[in-house]
Design an enzyme around this catalytic site. Sequence first.
Site, PDB file in Angstrom:
ATOM      1  N   ASP A 289       7.132  -4.300 -94.169  1.00  0.00           N
ATOM      2  CA  ASP A 289       6.383  -3.804 -93.034  1.00  0.00           C
ATOM      3  C   ASP A 289       5.124  -4.188 -93.314  1.00  0.00           C
ATOM      4  O   ASP A 289       4.641  -4.214 -94.673  1.00  0.00           O
ATOM      5  CB  ASP A 289       6.719  -2.311 -92.851  1.00  0.00           C
ATOM      6  CG  ASP A 289       5.727  -1.646 -91.707  1.00  0.00           C
ATOM      7  OD1 ASP A 289       5.545  -2.203 -90.576  1.00  0.00           O
ATOM      8  OD2 ASP A 289       5.238  -0.568 -92.043  1.00  0.00           O
TER       9      ASP A 289
ATOM     10  N   ASP B 102       1.528  -2.592 -91.444  1.00  0.00           N
ATOM     11  CA  ASP B 102       0.784  -1.426 -91.471  1.00  0.00           C
ATOM     12  C   ASP B 102       1.004  -0.294 -92.414  1.00  0.00           C
ATOM     13  O   ASP B 102       2.261   0.229 -92.384  1.00  0.00           O
ATOM     14  CB  ASP B 102       0.409  -1.029 -89.882  1.00  0.00           C
ATOM     15  CG  ASP B 102      -0.009  -2.253 -89.088  1.00  0.00           C
ATOM     16  OD1 ASP B 102      -0.511  -3.268 -89.535  1.00  0.00           O
ATOM     17  OD2 ASP B 102      -0.088  -1.896 -87.819  1.00  0.00           O
TER      18      ASP B 102
END
Length: 278
Positions: free
Chosen positions: A19, A21
């Site tokens: 991922d 963020d």
Amino acid sequence: MDSAVKPASGRRGVAAFFDLDKTVIARSSALAFTRPFYSGGLINRRSVIKSAYAQLLFTLTGADEDQVEKLRAHVTDMCRGWPVDQINAIVDETLHDIVEPLVFAEATELIANHQARGHDVVLISASGMEMVAPIGEMLGVDAVRASKMAVVDGRYSGELEFYCYGEAKAQAMREVADEAGYDLAECYAYSDSITDLPMLAAVGHPAAVNPDRGLRKAATANGWPILAWDRPVGLSDRLTPSPRTLAVSAAAGAGVAAIGAVFYYGWLRKRLPAHNRL
């Protein structure tokens, strides 16, 4: 950048899915370019304040489903009517200044470790492809999957063609695995948010990175590793001992240095007339 790559060997390969963020980078990539977009005349001061405030909430409260939906609605509404060519130019011109400072050193080290072991690295994010793909190039990852905005006559329509979020993110991972020949049971995944539970559950080796409360609870219940990353370090402070690591570290941080929301929000409030403040 290709959405997937073929493993070098004939056997089924291994990938590590990251991922973006608050996993690879310290804050929200969707709001990272607010200041250059303002400088480019795409948004007004009020929109800048709203973006800074959204960034602050994202940082303090985490990416729960409600918060992510509010962030999605804000970003898609803000982008409606923007010329695609202008956005690509702004991202290209400002990428290094915007993204370098707050990439987690631990993330680039782990990416380099996976690649040294012969694993492909896939960056997968709910943020827009226009920002995620250049960040992926900086990081030296092997593939990228991200959300895609609809375009009409060279401008963003404000609608999403694909929202790489929740179960859709896990489905994108399965598609990448089918294309590239990855064995998901042997693959790795890293995320900070309970909204990425489907992503983590899709692989055999999931790990929680600086998890929010919901993900911490799920990781503990499932016996998943919990990693604490707190070393965002700029490119100039990193060493690049090998050509392969150079492709990763040379992006000193291929992550996003989003607006310093608290300080920027206060700075703008002091400069706006009282009737324009939030």
